[in-house]
Enzyme design. Structure first.
Site, PDB file in Angstrom:
ATOM      1  N   CYS A   1       0.868  -1.180   0.000  1.00  0.00           N
ATOM      2  CA  CYS A   1       0.000   0.000   0.000  1.00  0.00           C
ATOM      3  C   CYS A   1       0.900   1.225   0.000  1.00  0.00           C
ATOM      4  O   CYS A   1       1.633   1.461   0.963  1.00  0.00           O
ATOM      5  CB  CYS A   1      -0.920   0.001   1.226  1.00  0.00           C
ATOM      6  SG  CYS A   1      -1.880   1.522   1.409  1.00  0.00           S
TER       7      CYS A   1
ATOM      8  N   CYS B   1      -4.963   6.046  -3.454  1.00  0.00           N
ATOM      9  CA  CYS B   1      -4.251   4.772  -3.533  1.00  0.00           C
ATOM     10  C   CYS B   1      -2.868   5.056  -4.095  1.00  0.00           C
ATOM     11  O   CYS B   1      -2.738   5.496  -5.241  1.00  0.00           O
ATOM     12  CB  CYS B   1      -5.002   3.783  -4.419  1.00  0.00           C
ATOM     13  SG  CYS B   1      -4.128   2.216  -4.663  1.00  0.00           S
TER      14      CYS B   1
END
Length: 279
Positions: free
Chosen positions: A75, A224
């Site tokens: 991530c 993101c």
């Protein structure tokens, strides 16, 4: 069991961070409790859980779990927060800092303000462009402007893996996109054996874009980091953008740079609050 946690976000991509140097909270616990603790009405509320763990290969290790309990390889927004937490709390004072992920060991350069980490630049490593390795069922390298039909309308995606799969769709009007319907359809399409994240991108100019994100296992999120990195690569290899872009996400801005087959991402990392919850 009482669990201490820290809520943090990177450009609005928020996670519950568990310091596993202190807390007895396992990967199995994260899979079990992520759907519960991440619920925004009945619990802490987040896009998922990130574990900050010891590493015998790097300064620190991170494991990342989506809202639904599924684990992702990496991530990008989360790793910036891991670097900030580890530095600010004295787990590691190395700068640059090496962080172990399921994607491999990534390097974080820390930019300080008042002796705490303000912004972080992550070397996101090389993108994967081979269709079968992303993975997709399409045996092509690279996959650029690949057509897919949804509700009788054709969309075109460029596929990139940044350790996790991404389908990047360039659109003319980002505001009026039905992100939920199209994102869910793309995420679960049989073209992507491991499902996929989906980025919808409107180009402002060759050095500036706007992005909305449908994350695998979490739905639409404010940002993101791996997705923004995939957008940088997809824009460049398709001839739409330069190799350095400013990306406006719903949760804030990221600066991306694609050079020497490596993607660099720079952005903020912020604390939200801390607490203890009884499981």
């Amino acid at each position: 069991m009482d669990l201490s946690f820290t809520k943090m976000h990177g450009t609005g991509n928020d996670y519950i961070y568990i310091n596993c140097f202190k807390e007895k909270f396992t990967v199995e616990d994260a899979i079990k409790y992520s759907p519960i603790l991440s619920h925004r009405h009945y619990s802490i509320g987040a896009d998922g859980i990130i574990l900050i763990m010891p590493s015998d290969k790097a300064d620190v290790q991170m494991r990342m779990f989506n809202y639904d309990g599924s684990e992702s390889e990496m991530c990008g927004n989360g790793i910036r927060c891991v670097a900030k937490y580890a530095y600010d709390r004295g787990i590691s004072k190395n700068n640059p800092m090496k962080i172990e992920t399921l994607r491999g060991i990534l390097e974080a350069e820390l930019f300080l303000k008042d002796e705490e980490v303000d912004t972080v630049e992550i070397s996101m490593s090389s993108p994967i462009l081979e269709g079968l390795k992303i993975p997709t069922t399409i045996d092509k390298t690279p996959i650029i402007n690949e057509p897919i039909i949804f509700n009788d309308k054709t969309y075109y995606f460029t596929a990139v893996s940044m350790g996790n799969p991404h389908a990047v769709i360039f659109v003319n009007d980002l505001h009026n996109m039905d992100i939920s319907s199209i994102g869910s359809y793309m995420e679960n399409n049989s073209i992507f054996p491991n499902r996929t994240n989906v980025e919808f991108v409107e180009i402002i100019n060759r050095g500036e874009v706007k992005q909305r994100t449908w994350e695998r296992g979490s739905g639409e999120t404010l940002a993101c980091g791996t997705g923004a990195s995939a957008v940088c690569v997809a824009g460049f290899i398709s001839g739409r953008t330069d190799n350095i872009i400013l990306n406006h996400l719903l949760g804030g801005d990221l600066i991306l740079r694609y050079e020497n087959d490596n993607v660099f991402m720079k952005g903020e990392a912020r604390y939200c609050f801390e607490g203890t919850i009884t499981l």
